[in-house]
Design an enzyme around this catalytic site. Structure first.
Site, PDB file in Angstrom:
ATOM      1  N   HIS A  78      -4.882 -11.915  14.604  1.00 30.83           N
ATOM      2  CA  HIS A  78      -3.984 -11.196  13.701  1.00 30.83           C
ATOM      3  C   HIS A  78      -2.673 -10.898  14.410  1.00 30.83           C
ATOM      4  O   HIS A  78      -2.658 -10.439  15.550  1.00 30.83           O
ATOM      5  CB  HIS A  78      -4.627  -9.883  13.246  1.00 30.83           C
ATOM      6  CG  HIS A  78      -3.753  -9.093  12.341  1.00 30.83           C
ATOM      7  ND1 HIS A  78      -3.631  -9.371  10.999  1.00 30.83           N
ATOM      8  CD2 HIS A  78      -2.924  -8.047  12.578  1.00 30.83           C
ATOM      9  CE1 HIS A  78      -2.778  -8.539  10.455  1.00 30.83           C
ATOM     10  NE2 HIS A  78      -2.333  -7.721  11.380  1.00 30.83           N
TER      11      HIS A  78
ATOM     12  N   ASP B  82      -8.029   0.633   1.569  1.00 26.27           N
ATOM     13  CA  ASP B  82      -6.771   0.488   2.311  1.00 26.27           C
ATOM     14  C   ASP B  82      -5.607   0.240   1.351  1.00 26.27           C
ATOM     15  O   ASP B  82      -4.513   0.772   1.561  1.00 26.27           O
ATOM     16  CB  ASP B  82      -6.860  -0.650   3.335  1.00 26.27           C
ATOM     17  CG  ASP B  82      -5.496  -0.916   3.965  1.00 26.27           C
ATOM     18  OD1 ASP B  82      -4.966   0.003   4.602  1.00 26.27           O
ATOM     19  OD2 ASP B  82      -4.950  -2.020   3.773  1.00 26.27           O
TER      20      ASP B  82
ATOM     21  N   ARG C  19       0.635   6.019   1.237  1.00 27.12           N
ATOM     22  CA  ARG C  19       1.398   6.280   2.476  1.00 27.12           C
ATOM     23  C   ARG C  19       2.844   5.839   2.310  1.00 27.12           C
ATOM     24  O   ARG C  19       3.774   6.506   2.789  1.00 27.12           O
ATOM     25  CB  ARG C  19       0.750   5.529   3.643  1.00 27.12           C
ATOM     26  CG  ARG C  19      -0.552   6.163   4.118  1.00 27.12           C
ATOM     27  CD  ARG C  19      -1.305   5.217   5.026  1.00 27.12           C
ATOM     28  NE  ARG C  19      -0.523   4.808   6.173  1.00 27.12           N
ATOM     29  CZ  ARG C  19      -0.669   3.626   6.804  1.00 27.12           C
ATOM     30  NH1 ARG C  19      -1.570   2.752   6.388  1.00 27.12           N
ATOM     31  NH2 ARG C  19       0.086   3.348   7.832  1.00 27.12           N
TER      32      ARG C  19
ATOM     33  N   SER D 172      -5.708   0.779   9.063  1.00 31.84           N
ATOM     34  CA  SER D 172      -5.355  -0.073   7.929  1.00 31.84           C
ATOM     35  C   SER D 172      -5.495  -1.549   8.315  1.00 31.84           C
ATOM     36  O   SER D 172      -6.139  -2.339   7.617  1.00 31.84           O
ATOM     37  CB  SER D 172      -3.906   0.256   7.518  1.00 31.84           C
ATOM     38  OG  SER D 172      -3.386  -0.722   6.673  1.00 31.84           O
TER      39      SER D 172
ATOM     40  N   LYS E   1      -9.239  -4.408   7.500  1.00 32.78           N
ATOM     41  CA  LYS E   1      -9.219  -5.742   6.880  1.00 32.78           C
ATOM     42  C   LYS E   1      -9.815  -6.774   7.836  1.00 32.78           C
ATOM     43  O   LYS E   1     -10.494  -7.708   7.420  1.00 32.78           O
ATOM     44  CB  LYS E   1      -7.785  -6.108   6.475  1.00 32.78           C
ATOM     45  CG  LYS E   1      -7.303  -5.241   5.301  1.00 32.78           C
ATOM     46  CD  LYS E   1      -5.825  -5.372   5.014  1.00 32.78           C
ATOM     47  CE  LYS E   1      -4.977  -4.560   5.924  1.00 32.78           C
ATOM     48  NZ  LYS E   1      -3.669  -4.152   5.488  1.00 32.78           N
TER      49      LYS E   1
HETATM   50  N1  URA Z   1       0.253  -3.397   8.134  1.00 30.67           N
HETATM   51  C1  URA Z   1      -0.866  -2.946   7.521  1.00 30.67           C
HETATM   52  O1  URA Z   1      -1.681  -3.713   7.048  1.00 30.67           O
HETATM   53  N2  URA Z   1      -1.038  -1.589   7.456  1.00 30.67           N
HETATM   54  C2  URA Z   1      -0.182  -0.706   7.990  1.00 30.67           C
HETATM   55  O2  URA Z   1      -0.407   0.488   7.899  1.00 30.67           O
HETATM   56  C3  URA Z   1       0.974  -1.212   8.599  1.00 30.67           C
HETATM   57  C4  URA Z   1       1.163  -2.567   8.669  1.00 30.67           C
END
Ligand code: URA
Length: 448
Positions: A82, A161, A168, A183, A187
């Site tokens: 990632h 999320d 947020r 967050s 994933k």
């Molecule tokens: N990317 C994400 O997936 N979540 C965040 O909080 C910030 C960047």
């Protein structure tokens, strides 16, 4: 259990239990906790923080709020990678085929670009015929047969999320390490891989602008991954200029192919190889030197390029793009960008007469990403349609000298007005100096 008690506890600096965090995430997902209370707890977390135990509980609860991909039908260790996002970052297209050629499986779910940052799914979908919407069965099949598959994130991946991120975004609670890390990692955990390699970008084109905050975020994410039973490491890599020479979807596919042919741009090649070595190590290869030699070998002997062709073909794309780049399509106009008439830091206007031999000393990377968006190659909103063939070729990097006869960049556009706008942004992105600047290494640190 009552959400109001949980909010008050975090407001007063308390530590939340696993049960309390799970109650919160479940309530957010099923809608029983209203947005105003969820937002209130997010602000309390933002202000008072969470320790690594709370952060891990939050991550796992968010991962489990939707489908957890079961990759047990894939033979052998599965690794995911990632990147926290940047400009010109096409390493996934290079690394997956390298690992597949070495018998290590990569199962990856990628996102689309938004704002100044690009997304791997957009790059892949610029390949004629390519499908990023494979079913779970097709995904697993492709990993088993080719060794690499990359699909777009499904809606059922970590739905908590999605809800919390949207809240947020509008409540001023994005910039908190625990919330960002949970967050991203929720994933990754839901996507099912055994091991995770994180490429945490740092610099003016990245989410994290300075090294200290990038390192802090990397450490939290690595700890979450390892606490959740996934072997996780991170590299912190430079994003103070675009990675590689090209930014824009088909242009980046083309550049990834060049790396797989062994003639890619230096920094992009270095970062890609380093990430591939980390992934091999996470997969259990203990000898770093052997891992590096193996990566070199599969690029040299064409095995990685063949895997790229197999991967593209397995996902419906035309593999012949590797031999005939024109199959990717081309933009109508190519516009050279020169730095004359630009102003340097001291306010001196550079002209044809005095520009020769001046150095590029800095690049506002975000502006390069925004220039591609201005051309139609990126998104301002999630549902924007993008033009895959537009983009920018960077001819001059930080530390290189410029001259009146050499463009610093070339704009690939389908619309002349947009090309002008992009050219203006590119010009304004560069700072020049008479002194040779100190250049940054592309790989800054390893966090394990
Ligand atoms: N990317 C994400 O997936 N979540 C965040 O909080 C910030 C960047």
């Amino acid at each position: 259990m009552h959400i109001i008690d949980i909010i008050k506890k975090k407001r007063d600096g308390g530590k939340l239990t696993k049960d309390e965090i799970e109650f919160f995430v479940k309530g957010v997902t099923d809608g029983s906790i209203p947005d105003y209370q969820a937002s209130s707890l997010l602000m309390a977390i933002y202000l008072n923080g969470m320790d690594i135990e709370e952060t891990t509980f939050l991550t796992i609860a968010m991962a489990e709020s939707g489908d957890m991909l079961d990759l047990s039908a894939i033979n052998g260790t599965v690794i995911d990678k990632h990147s926290t996002g940047g400009v010109g970052d096409k390493t996934t297209l290079i690394i997956g085929p390298i690992l597949a050629a070495l018998g290590v499986h990569t199962a990856k779910m990628s996102g689309r670009g938004l704002g100044h940052t690009g997304g791997t799914v957009d790059k892949l979908e610029s390949i004629p015929g390519f499908r990023s919407d494979l079913s779970e069965e097709e995904f697993i099949n492709t990993v088993n047969t080719v060794g690499f598959s990359d699909i777009s994130q499904t809606k059922s991946l970590a739905p908590a999320d999605k809800i919390l991120y949207a809240l947020r975004d509008v409540t001023g609670t994005v910039e908190n390490y625990s919330l960002i890390a949970s967050s991203i990692m929720s994933k990754k955990l839901a996507a099912g891989a055994d091991g995770i390699v994180l490429d945490v970008k740092t610099g003016n084109g990245a989410f994290m602008k300075d090294e200290d905050s990038s390192e802090k975020l990397a450490k939290v994410m690595v700890d979450i991954g390892n606490n959740a039973g996934r072997k996780t490491v991170a590299l912190i890599t430079d994003m103070n200029e675009p990675l590689g020479r090209y930014v824009g979807n088909t242009l980046e596919v083309m550049e990834a192919i060049e790396v797989l042919k062994g003639r890619g741009e230096e920094r992009l090649t270095e970062v890609s190889k380093a990430l591939a070595v980390e992934m091999l190590k996470v997969a259990g290869v203990s000898d770093s030197e052997k891992a590096s030699a193996d990566v070199e070998r599969v690029i040299k002997d064409g095995a990685a390029l063949q895997k790229f062709r197999d991967f593209v073909s397995a996902q419906g794309g035309n593999p012949d793009i590797t031999e005939d780049l024109s199959l990717l399509g081309e933009a109508k106009y190519k516009v050279d960008v020169y730095l004359t008439d630009s102003t340097d830091k001291e306010g001196c206007v550079m002209s044809d007469d005095n520009i020769n031999g001046v150095y590029i000393s800095a690049c506002d990377t975000e502006k390069i990403g925004l220039a591609v968006t201005a051309l139609g190659g990126g998104r301002e909103k999630l549902d924007d349609v993008i033009d895959p063939v537009v983009g920018i070729e960077i001819r001059k990097r930080i530390g290189e000298t410029i001259s009146k006869d050499e463009p610093i960049a070339v704009i690939y556009a389908n619309n002349k007005e947009k090309a002008e706008e992009a050219a203006g942004l590119v010009k304004s992105a560069y700072t020049i100096s008479l002194e040779k600047p100190v250049t940054r290494e592309p790989i800054i640190k390893r966090i394990s």
